[in-house]
Motif scaffolding. Structure first.
Motif, mmCIF file in Angstrom:
data_model
loop_
_atom_site.group_PDB
_atom_site.id
_atom_site.type_symbol
_atom_site.label_atom_id
_atom_site.label_comp_id
_atom_site.label_asym_id
_atom_site.label_seq_id
_atom_site.Cartn_x
_atom_site.Cartn_y
_atom_site.Cartn_z
ATOM 1 N N LEU A 116 0.832 -1.201 0.000
ATOM 2 C CA LEU A 116 0.000 0.000 0.000
ATOM 3 C C LEU A 116 0.869 1.254 0.000
ATOM 4 O O LEU A 116 0.632 2.196 -0.772
ATOM 5 C CB LEU A 116 -0.923 -0.009 1.223
ATOM 6 N N ILE A 117 1.884 1.266 0.845
ATOM 7 C CA ILE A 117 2.778 2.430 0.916
ATOM 8 C C ILE A 117 3.528 2.617 -0.402
ATOM 9 O O ILE A 117 3.705 3.744 -0.883
ATOM 10 C CB ILE A 117 3.754 2.265 2.098
ATOM 11 N N ARG A 118 3.935 1.502 -0.994
ATOM 12 C CA ARG A 118 4.625 1.579 -2.286
ATOM 13 C C ARG A 118 3.716 2.163 -3.361
ATOM 14 O O ARG A 118 4.138 3.012 -4.154
ATOM 15 C CB ARG A 118 5.086 0.181 -2.688
ATOM 16 N N GLU A 119 2.461 1.728 -3.384
ATOM 17 C CA GLU A 119 1.520 2.226 -4.384
ATOM 18 C C GLU A 119 1.276 3.719 -4.211
ATOM 19 O O GLU A 119 1.019 4.445 -5.189
ATOM 20 C CB GLU A 119 0.206 1.454 -4.299
ATOM 21 N N LYS A 237 -0.701 -6.837 -5.494
ATOM 22 C CA LYS A 237 -0.018 -6.362 -6.699
ATOM 23 C C LYS A 237 1.495 -6.412 -6.486
ATOM 24 O O LYS A 237 2.248 -6.850 -7.382
ATOM 25 C CB LYS A 237 -0.471 -4.937 -7.017
ATOM 26 N N ALA A 238 1.950 -6.000 -5.309
ATOM 27 C CA ALA A 238 3.380 -6.057 -4.987
ATOM 28 C C ALA A 238 3.876 -7.498 -4.945
ATOM 29 O O ALA A 238 5.021 -7.785 -5.307
ATOM 30 C CB ALA A 238 3.643 -5.361 -3.658
ATOM 31 N N LEU A 239 3.006 -8.419 -4.500
ATOM 32 C CA LEU A 239 3.392 -9.830 -4.474
ATOM 33 C C LEU A 239 3.669 -10.336 -5.884
ATOM 34 O O LEU A 239 4.598 -11.129 -6.098
ATOM 35 C CB LEU A 239 2.297 -10.661 -3.814
ATOM 36 N N ALA A 240 2.877 -9.918 -6.852
ATOM 37 C CA ALA A 240 3.103 -10.336 -8.234
ATOM 38 C C ALA A 240 4.477 -9.890 -8.723
ATOM 39 O O ALA A 240 5.188 -10.651 -9.405
ATOM 40 C CB ALA A 240 2.005 -9.778 -9.138
#
Length: 264
Positions: A116-119, A237-240
């Motif tokens: 979330l923070i990355r997005e 999304k980050a996991l992908a």
């Protein structure tokens, strides 16, 4: 040789170590099956699984449960016909489904919150990571501008907000998912002196009522409620992205579901 379902599960579990009690198990499929492609998603809906199959992906890694409950529940009886139909459809599709909830939340930092923070492009502003929360010191911004930034970055049309939109904020507490209860959120205001807390969802009679009283007492406090899925989808999304780097020989896709609710 392509990686197997078991190899991918083991790679995701390894940073945490195997948990004795967890909802994170292989719900469907054979662990020895070679993986042709992976789809990550917040919610393993039939729509998401169908899109995975269309992409020739035979492993779906989902954050939440298949059958409308956090814990695995019995769906073979007569009380959940929707679940039964979904169960039969998945069995016929021959897709493997692995739930990745507890382990991802136990990464340090928490994989969902970090996503979330990355997005939000706020990674440079993280000052503290707790097991269930992260704390940020952002450049001074009005609450109005923060709302606009969050809506744009997360592609959210509507956000629930409490507080003066013209107040300036720098200290933000982040609580993804169902972590908005008073036991987790209120200490961020009281002990960490947060001006704004952003979370997914939580009981409306706890933290929101605390914020109402704080505002009436003249305190500079604000609350932003994103929605559970809206706050946790970026983590999947980050996991992908992570899986694509770990297993470059297979295609990895992130699939986002449509919003649950419409506003009228």
């Amino acid at each position: 040789m392509k990686p197997t379902v078991q190899m991918i599960m083991d790679a995701l579990i390894e940073p945490v170590g195997r948990l004795e009690k967890t909802v994170d198990t292989l719900k469907f499929g054979d662990p020895s099956m070679e993986v042709t492609g992976v789809v990550t998603a917040f919610m393993p809906t039939q729509h998401v699984i169908a899109q995975a199959l269309a992409k020739k992906a035979n492993l779906v890694i989902a954050h939440e449960g298949l059958f409308f409950s956090h814990h695995d529940s019995e769906i073979t009886g007569g009380e959940n016909r929707i679940g039964q139909a979904k169960h039969r459809w998945i069995e016929e599709s021959n897709v493997a489904i692995f739930r990745f909830h507890d382990y991802w939340h136990r990464y340090m930092p928490d994989g969902i919150t970090a996503g979330l923070i990355r997005e939000l492009a706020w990674e440079p502003y993280v000052s503290l990571n707790y097991p269930a929360a992260s704390f940020l010191n952002i450049p001074p911004s009005t609450l109005r501008d923060i709302v606009a930034h969050v809506k744009e970055r997360l592609d959210i049309p509507h956000i629930r907000i409490m507080g003066d939109l013209d107040m300036t904020c720098t200290r933000i507490g982040m609580l993804a998912g169902y972590r908005g209860g008073g036991a987790l959120a209120i200490p961020l205001f009281e002990q960490e002196h947060a001006e704004l807390v952003i979370y997914g969802e939580g009981p409306e009679w706890e933290t929101p009522e605390y914020i109402r009283e704080a505002i009436r007492q003249g305190k500079r406090k604000a609350l932003m409620v994103l929605g559970h899925a809206e706050s946790e989808e970026p983590g999947m999304k980050a996991l992908a992205v992570r899986l694509a780097a770990m297993f470059p020989s297979i295609p990895v896709h992130y699939i986002k579901e449509s919003p649950l609710f419409q506003t009228i």
